[in-house]
Write a protein that holds these residues in place. Structure first.
Motif, PDB file in Angstrom:
ATOM      1  N   TYR A 109      11.137  12.889  -6.204  1.00  8.68           N
ATOM      2  CA  TYR A 109      10.694  14.177  -5.688  1.00  8.68           C
ATOM      3  C   TYR A 109      11.534  15.284  -6.314  1.00  8.68           C
ATOM      4  N   THR A 110      10.859  16.284  -6.872  1.00  4.80           N
ATOM      5  CA  THR A 110      11.557  17.437  -7.451  1.00  4.80           C
ATOM      6  C   THR A 110      11.976  18.391  -6.334  1.00  4.80           C
ATOM      7  N   GLU A 111      12.777  19.378  -6.684  1.00  8.99           N
ATOM      8  CA  GLU A 111      13.198  20.365  -5.695  1.00  8.99           C
ATOM      9  C   GLU A 111      11.993  21.079  -5.092  1.00  8.99           C
ATOM     10  N   GLU A 112      11.013  21.395  -5.950  1.00  2.44           N
ATOM     11  CA  GLU A 112       9.822  22.094  -5.469  1.00  2.44           C
ATOM     12  C   GLU A 112       9.058  21.227  -4.463  1.00  2.44           C
ATOM     13  N   GLU A 113       8.948  19.922  -4.761  1.00  5.16           N
ATOM     14  CA  GLU A 113       8.233  19.021  -3.861  1.00  5.16           C
ATOM     15  C   GLU A 113       8.968  18.872  -2.534  1.00  5.16           C
ATOM     16  N   LEU A 114      10.302  18.824  -2.604  1.00  4.49           N
ATOM     17  CA  LEU A 114      11.087  18.710  -1.377  1.00  4.49           C
ATOM     18  C   LEU A 114      10.944  19.967  -0.530  1.00  4.49           C
ATOM     19  N   ARG A 115      10.937  21.122  -1.176  1.00  4.63           N
ATOM     20  CA  ARG A 115      10.786  22.378  -0.424  1.00  4.63           C
ATOM     21  C   ARG A 115       9.387  22.451   0.218  1.00  4.63           C
ATOM     22  N   ALA A 116       8.392  21.878  -0.446  1.00  5.97           N
ATOM     23  CA  ALA A 116       7.048  21.851   0.118  1.00  5.97           C
ATOM     24  C   ALA A 116       6.995  20.984   1.372  1.00  5.97           C
ATOM     25  N   VAL A 117       7.706  19.830   1.301  1.00  4.13           N
ATOM     26  CA  VAL A 117       7.778  18.945   2.467  1.00  4.13           C
ATOM     27  C   VAL A 117       8.493  19.666   3.615  1.00  4.13           C
ATOM     28  N   LEU A 118       9.595  20.348   3.291  1.00  7.71           N
ATOM     29  CA  LEU A 118      10.351  21.080   4.302  1.00  7.71           C
ATOM     30  C   LEU A 118       9.476  22.152   4.944  1.00  7.71           C
ATOM     31  N   GLU A 131      15.251  10.450  -4.746  1.00  7.49           N
ATOM     32  CA  GLU A 131      14.578   9.233  -5.213  1.00  7.49           C
ATOM     33  C   GLU A 131      14.539   8.252  -4.040  1.00  7.49           C
ATOM     34  N   ILE A 132      13.344   7.775  -3.711  1.00  5.91           N
ATOM     35  CA  ILE A 132      13.167   6.863  -2.586  1.00  5.91           C
ATOM     36  C   ILE A 132      12.463   5.613  -3.077  1.00  5.91           C
ATOM     37  N   SER A 133      12.974   4.454  -2.658  1.00  9.10           N
ATOM     38  CA  SER A 133      12.346   3.195  -3.067  1.00  9.10           C
ATOM     39  C   SER A 133      11.626   2.561  -1.885  1.00  9.10           C
ATOM     40  N   CYS A 134      10.582   1.789  -2.184  1.00  5.34           N
ATOM     41  CA  CYS A 134       9.856   1.034  -1.171  1.00  5.34           C
ATOM     42  C   CYS A 134      10.518  -0.324  -1.026  1.00  5.34           C
ATOM     43  N   HIS A 135      10.899  -0.698   0.193  1.00  4.29           N
ATOM     44  CA  HIS A 135      11.561  -1.987   0.433  1.00  4.29           C
ATOM     45  C   HIS A 135      10.673  -3.161   0.028  1.00  4.29           C
ATOM     46  N   LYS A 194       6.512   9.913   1.720  1.00  2.81           N
ATOM     47  CA  LYS A 194       6.937  11.242   2.177  1.00  2.81           C
ATOM     48  C   LYS A 194       7.357  11.210   3.649  1.00  2.81           C
ATOM     49  N   LYS A 195       6.792  10.279   4.417  1.00  2.00           N
ATOM     50  CA  LYS A 195       7.145  10.166   5.834  1.00  2.00           C
ATOM     51  C   LYS A 195       8.635   9.873   6.014  1.00  2.00           C
ATOM     52  N   VAL A 196       9.219   9.179   5.021  1.00  2.00           N
ATOM     53  CA  VAL A 196      10.652   8.892   5.089  1.00  2.00           C
ATOM     54  C   VAL A 196      11.451  10.197   5.033  1.00  2.00           C
ATOM     55  N   LEU A 197      11.029  11.104   4.154  1.00  2.00           N
ATOM     56  CA  LEU A 197      11.710  12.397   4.054  1.00  2.00           C
ATOM     57  C   LEU A 197      11.572  13.183   5.353  1.00  2.00           C
ATOM     58  N   ILE A 198      10.381  13.159   5.922  1.00  2.00           N
ATOM     59  CA  ILE A 198      10.141  13.886   7.168  1.00  2.00           C
ATOM     60  C   ILE A 198      11.003  13.327   8.292  1.00  2.00           C
ATOM     61  N   ASN A 218       0.819  -1.216   0.000  1.00  2.00           N
ATOM     62  CA  ASN A 218       0.000   0.000   0.000  1.00  2.00           C
ATOM     63  C   ASN A 218       0.854   1.268   0.000  1.00  2.00           C
ATOM     64  N   CYS A 219       2.060   1.161  -0.539  1.00  2.00           N
ATOM     65  CA  CYS A 219       2.917   2.346  -0.587  1.00  2.00           C
ATOM     66  C   CYS A 219       2.363   3.353  -1.605  1.00  2.00           C
ATOM     67  N   SER A 220       2.713   4.585  -1.412  1.00  2.00           N
ATOM     68  CA  SER A 220       2.323   5.662  -2.323  1.00  2.00           C
ATOM     69  C   SER A 220       3.311   6.804  -2.127  1.00  2.00           C
TER      70      SER A 220
END
Length: 294
Positions: free
Chosen positions: A282-291, A270-274, A248-252, A241-243
């Motif tokens: 994730y683009t720079e814009e997406e990463l800045r949004a998470v931040l 780039e993050i992979s699901c085990h 995104k929780k991994v980045l957080i 059920n990854c998405s």
């Protein structure tokens, strides 16, 4: 044919049984992780058992995880199931880190040699309580089925017969399945004797499946003379059920400083699901949004 598990009891209620055919879900796991044959067998046996154990849980949102760590070249095996028997899982080293494990002299895959037997099987049940239930017990063989038998005897004080099997080529899973048969606390001596006699006659799971037997047929064999009563037939599958949003929780979890460093240095991630080996970019814009959210 779809994968499914039969849930059943004996007519007198003294025995409960779970019988599974799981070729498709084991094939999907093999394809996701590109496992070599012995790793496919080890992971497939674990996924099959975990799926049946998931179906033993009572509540819809219950989850169960199995961790097997035996010190062998395969590393850690992790499998997770929900209460529908939907499973996902992976092995730490799908190619055994380049270590070669010789098959047994009879040609059967040496799963114990890959898993090792100097370690533990750990079962974690999240039943919606404040703390999950955790049971950890020493491995007895590394062949997986015997280790689950040992777990049930020690953790749940439930005498159990566990049989698991995976028949595979380098790339194609030909057969996979298993059974868990358990005695209830008030089982009579007559019931126990009948069950022991039936179990002594059973062929391996993969032999029975290769001969064209269905879980229904295997159930009738193991509960012969005990009036098997089917309670449910549950379709099971490999289900991750990854998405992108969940990953995104991994980045957080990295923390603000580390994420800011990734943004400044790499401008992307780039993050992979085990569990299923899906990749999320994730683009720079997406990463800045998470931040910003943090």
């Amino acid at each position: 044919m779809k994968d499914y598990v039969i849930k059943a009891t004996s007519g007198n209620g003294y025995v409960r049984a779970y019988v599974a055919t799981t070729r498709n879900l084991v094939q999907e796991a093999r394809d996701n992780h590109n496992t070599i044959k012995v790793a496919t067998a080890a992971l497939g046996r674990t996924l099959t058992a975990t799926s049946m154990m998931g179906l033993m849980m009572k509540n819809e949102n219950d989850e169960l995880s199995v961790i097997i760590k035996g010190g062998g070249p395969i590393g850690t095996i992790l499998a997770t199931s929900d209460s529908k028997g939907y499973v996902k899982g992976y092995v730490q080293y799908p190619d055994l880190n380049g270590v070669e494990v010789q098959d047994y002299p009879n040609g059967k895959l040496n799963v114990a040699g890959a898993v090792g037997n100097d370690g533990y099987v750990k079962v974690i049940k999240d039943l919606g309580l404040r703390e999950p239930y955790v049971g950890s017990y020493p491995l007895v063989s590394g062949e997986i089925a015997e280790d689950f038998t040992h777990y049930f005897a020690l953790s749940e004080q439930t005498p159990s017969v566990v049989s698991l099997g995976v028949l595979t080529t380098a790339t194609e899973v030909q057969e996979a399945g298993g059974l868990i048969v358990q005695l209830m606390p008030d089982a009579t001596e007559e019931t126990i004797a009948t069950l022991e006699k039936n179990v002594s006659k059973l062929k391996s799971v993969t032999t029975m499946l290769s001969e064209g037997m269905t879980p229904d047929d295997m159930l009738n064999l193991v509960l012969d003379g005990l009036e098997p009563k089917i309670l449910d037939i549950c379709e099971v599958k490999f289900d991750c059920n990854c998405s992108k949003d969940r990953i995104k929780k991994v980045l957080i979890s990295l923390g603000k400083d580390s994420l800011a460093e990734i943004i400044e240095e790499d401008k992307k991630a780039e993050i992979s699901c085990h569990f299923c080996n899906s990749y999320y970019n994730y683009t720079e814009e997406e990463l800045r949004a998470v931040l910003g959210e943090m």
